[in-house]
Design an enzyme around this catalytic site. Structure first.
Site, PDB file in Angstrom:
ATOM      1  N   LYS A 135       0.833  -1.203   0.000  1.00  0.00           N
ATOM      2  CA  LYS A 135       0.000   0.000   0.000  1.00  0.00           C
ATOM      3  C   LYS A 135       0.874   1.261   0.000  1.00  0.00           C
ATOM      4  O   LYS A 135       2.098   1.182   0.203  1.00  0.00           O
ATOM      5  CB  LYS A 135      -0.917  -0.040   1.225  1.00  0.00           C
TER       6      LYS A 135
ATOM      7  N   TYR B 202     -12.124  -2.457  -3.123  1.00  0.00           N
ATOM      8  CA  TYR B 202     -12.627  -2.537  -1.752  1.00  0.00           C
ATOM      9  C   TYR B 202     -14.154  -2.514  -1.694  1.00  0.00           C
ATOM     10  O   TYR B 202     -14.732  -2.138  -0.670  1.00  0.00           O
ATOM     11  CB  TYR B 202     -12.035  -1.403  -0.906  1.00  0.00           C
TER      12      TYR B 202
ATOM     13  N   PHE C  57     -15.192   3.423   7.500  1.00  0.00           N
ATOM     14  CA  PHE C  57     -13.807   3.732   7.111  1.00  0.00           C
ATOM     15  C   PHE C  57     -13.601   3.735   5.596  1.00  0.00           C
ATOM     16  O   PHE C  57     -12.498   4.035   5.121  1.00  0.00           O
ATOM     17  CB  PHE C  57     -12.829   2.762   7.789  1.00  0.00           C
TER      18      PHE C  57
ATOM     19  N   ARG D 209      -1.605 -14.545   3.851  1.00  0.00           N
ATOM     20  CA  ARG D 209      -2.363 -13.922   4.943  1.00  0.00           C
ATOM     21  C   ARG D 209      -1.643 -14.126   6.282  1.00  0.00           C
ATOM     22  O   ARG D 209      -1.589 -13.232   7.109  1.00  0.00           O
ATOM     23  CB  ARG D 209      -3.777 -14.509   5.025  1.00  0.00           C
TER      24      ARG D 209
ATOM     25  N   THR E  33      -5.254  -7.848  10.504  1.00  0.00           N
ATOM     26  CA  THR E  33      -5.537  -6.542   9.900  1.00  0.00           C
ATOM     27  C   THR E  33      -5.051  -5.398  10.786  1.00  0.00           C
ATOM     28  O   THR E  33      -4.437  -4.447  10.302  1.00  0.00           O
ATOM     29  CB  THR E  33      -7.064  -6.401   9.673  1.00  0.00           C
TER      30      THR E  33
ATOM     31  N   ARG F 174       2.799  -7.085   9.376  1.00  0.00           N
ATOM     32  CA  ARG F 174       2.081  -5.988  10.028  1.00  0.00           C
ATOM     33  C   ARG F 174       2.552  -5.762  11.469  1.00  0.00           C
ATOM     34  O   ARG F 174       2.588  -4.620  11.931  1.00  0.00           O
ATOM     35  CB  ARG F 174       0.580  -6.257   9.951  1.00  0.00           C
TER      36      ARG F 174
ATOM     37  N   ASN G 221      -1.397  -0.257   7.386  1.00  0.00           N
ATOM     38  CA  ASN G 221      -0.924  -1.611   7.698  1.00  0.00           C
ATOM     39  C   ASN G 221      -0.153  -2.263   6.549  1.00  0.00           C
ATOM     40  O   ASN G 221      -0.063  -3.473   6.439  1.00  0.00           O
ATOM     41  CB  ASN G 221      -2.082  -2.491   8.202  1.00  0.00           C
TER      42      ASN G 221
ATOM     43  N   HIS H 100      -1.720  -5.551   1.436  1.00  0.00           N
ATOM     44  CA  HIS H 100      -3.004  -6.220   1.183  1.00  0.00           C
ATOM     45  C   HIS H 100      -2.724  -7.604   0.622  1.00  0.00           C
ATOM     46  O   HIS H 100      -1.795  -7.769  -0.172  1.00  0.00           O
ATOM     47  CB  HIS H 100      -3.834  -5.434   0.159  1.00  0.00           C
TER      48      HIS H 100
ATOM     49  N   GLU I 171      -9.590 -10.221  -7.775  1.00  0.00           N
ATOM     50  CA  GLU I 171      -8.601  -9.142  -7.662  1.00  0.00           C
ATOM     51  C   GLU I 171      -7.511  -9.265  -8.734  1.00  0.00           C
ATOM     52  O   GLU I 171      -7.081  -8.244  -9.290  1.00  0.00           O
ATOM     53  CB  GLU I 171      -7.995  -9.152  -6.248  1.00  0.00           C
TER      54      GLU I 171
HETATM   55  P1  IDP Z   1      -7.516  -7.054   5.382  1.00  0.00           P
HETATM   56  O1  IDP Z   1      -6.705  -5.988   4.681  1.00  0.00           O
HETATM   57  O2  IDP Z   1      -6.738  -7.689   6.493  1.00  0.00           O
HETATM   58  O3  IDP Z   1      -8.123  -8.070   4.430  1.00  0.00           O
HETATM   59  P2  IDP Z   1     -10.176  -5.897   5.614  1.00  0.00           P
HETATM   60  O4  IDP Z   1     -11.137  -6.147   6.725  1.00  0.00           O
HETATM   61  O5  IDP Z   1     -10.480  -6.487   4.272  1.00  0.00           O
HETATM   62  O6  IDP Z   1      -8.727  -6.312   6.119  1.00  0.00           O
HETATM   63  O7  IDP Z   1     -10.071  -4.312   5.472  1.00  0.00           O
HETATM   64  C1  IDP Z   1      -9.406  -3.728   4.375  1.00  0.00           C
HETATM   65  C2  IDP Z   1      -8.530  -2.610   4.875  1.00  0.00           C
HETATM   66  O8  IDP Z   1      -9.344  -1.565   5.387  1.00  0.00           O
HETATM   67  C3  IDP Z   1      -7.604  -2.984   6.031  1.00  0.00           C
HETATM   68  O9  IDP Z   1      -6.393  -3.565   5.601  1.00  0.00           O
HETATM   69  C4  IDP Z   1      -7.386  -1.656   6.716  1.00  0.00           C
HETATM   70  O10 IDP Z   1      -6.372  -0.909   6.038  1.00  0.00           O
HETATM   71  C5  IDP Z   1      -8.716  -0.974   6.513  1.00  0.00           C
HETATM   72  N1  IDP Z   1      -9.589  -1.155   7.661  1.00  0.00           N
HETATM   73  C6  IDP Z   1     -10.278  -2.256   8.002  1.00  0.00           C
HETATM   74  N2  IDP Z   1     -10.985  -2.080   9.127  1.00  0.00           N
HETATM   75  C7  IDP Z   1     -10.741  -0.810   9.487  1.00  0.00           C
HETATM   76  C8  IDP Z   1     -11.207  -0.012  10.592  1.00  0.00           C
HETATM   77  O11 IDP Z   1     -11.985  -0.446  11.462  1.00  0.00           O
HETATM   78  N3  IDP Z   1     -10.713   1.266  10.659  1.00  0.00           N
HETATM   79  C9  IDP Z   1      -9.853   1.760   9.733  1.00  0.00           C
HETATM   80  N4  IDP Z   1      -9.414   1.048   8.688  1.00  0.00           N
HETATM   81  C10 IDP Z   1      -9.853  -0.209   8.571  1.00  0.00           C
HETATM   82 MG    MG Z   2      -9.628  -7.870   3.019  1.00  0.00          MG
END
Ligand code: IDP
Ligand code: MG
Length: 149
Positions: free
Chosen positions: A9, A49, A57, A85, A91, A102, A112, A115, A126
């Site tokens: 990212k 997304y 968010f 993963r 996350t 992470r 973080n 992805h 994707e």
């Molecule tokens: P992932 O990246 O581990 O698959 P997802 O739940 O798919 O996690 O969320 C996508 C991205 O959105 C996360 O990597 C993070 O950057 C952001 N994100 C997810 N949940 C939150 C939140 O509660 N607050 C702020 N950003 C969030």
């Molecule tokens: Mg995800």
């Protein structure tokens, strides 16, 4: 053999961590089959997304992903999706296990670093979205020392 979509990212690119992330997947024995450094359009970010569209968010996430170049990649290997993963960690970096990308490199949920696709369907979606067709794999001399094949 499985393929997964991975993206460093904008925070990872800005902090000079592209090589670090690539290196971790390479050292696991995964194989890089596609890569491009690119700036993401709002359209692509919103599509990528899409599952999070209704979340609070979402606007911030789209702003973040479009804020600077990302390194988009496709990695291949046995159980690549789950392995990636696990290598990425949870996350929220605060909950990620030490030794994961992470946990080792990040401290904020919104920054973080990386992805990775969360399942076979999202991986196919994707990879298609970011790359279209990705060609056949290639052999490496070390393959038999990594997978026994
Ligand atoms: P992932 O990246 O581990 O698959 P997802 O739940 O798919 O996690 O969320 C996508 C991205 O959105 C996360 O990597 C993070 O950057 C952001 N994100 C997810 N949940 C939150 C939140 O509660 N607050 C702020 N950003 C969030
Ligand atoms: Mg995800």
């Amino acid at each position: 053999m499985e393929r997964s979509f991975v993206m460093v990212k904008p925070d990872g690119v800005q902090r000079g961590l592209v090589g670090e992330v690539i290196s971790r997947f390479e050292r696991r024995g995964l194989k890089l089959v596609a890569a491009k450094l690119m700036t993401v359009s709002r359209e692509l970010a919103e599509e990528h997304y899409g599952e999070h569209k209704a979340k609070p968010f979402f606007p911030g996430l789209v702003n973040f992903i479009t804020s600077g170049p990302v390194m988009a990649m496709v990695w291949e290997g046995p159980n690549a999706i789950a392995m990636i993963r696990k290598t990425m960690g949870a996350t929220n970096p605060a909950n990620a296990e030490p030794g994961t990308i992470r946990a080792d490199l990040a401290c904020d949920m919104s920054f973080n670093i990386v992805h990775g696709s969360d399942g076979p369907e999202s991986a196919a979606r994707e990879i298609g979205l970011w790359f279209g067709e990705v060609g056949a794999s290639y052999e490496k001399a070390v393959d038999k020392w990594v997978t026994g094949k």
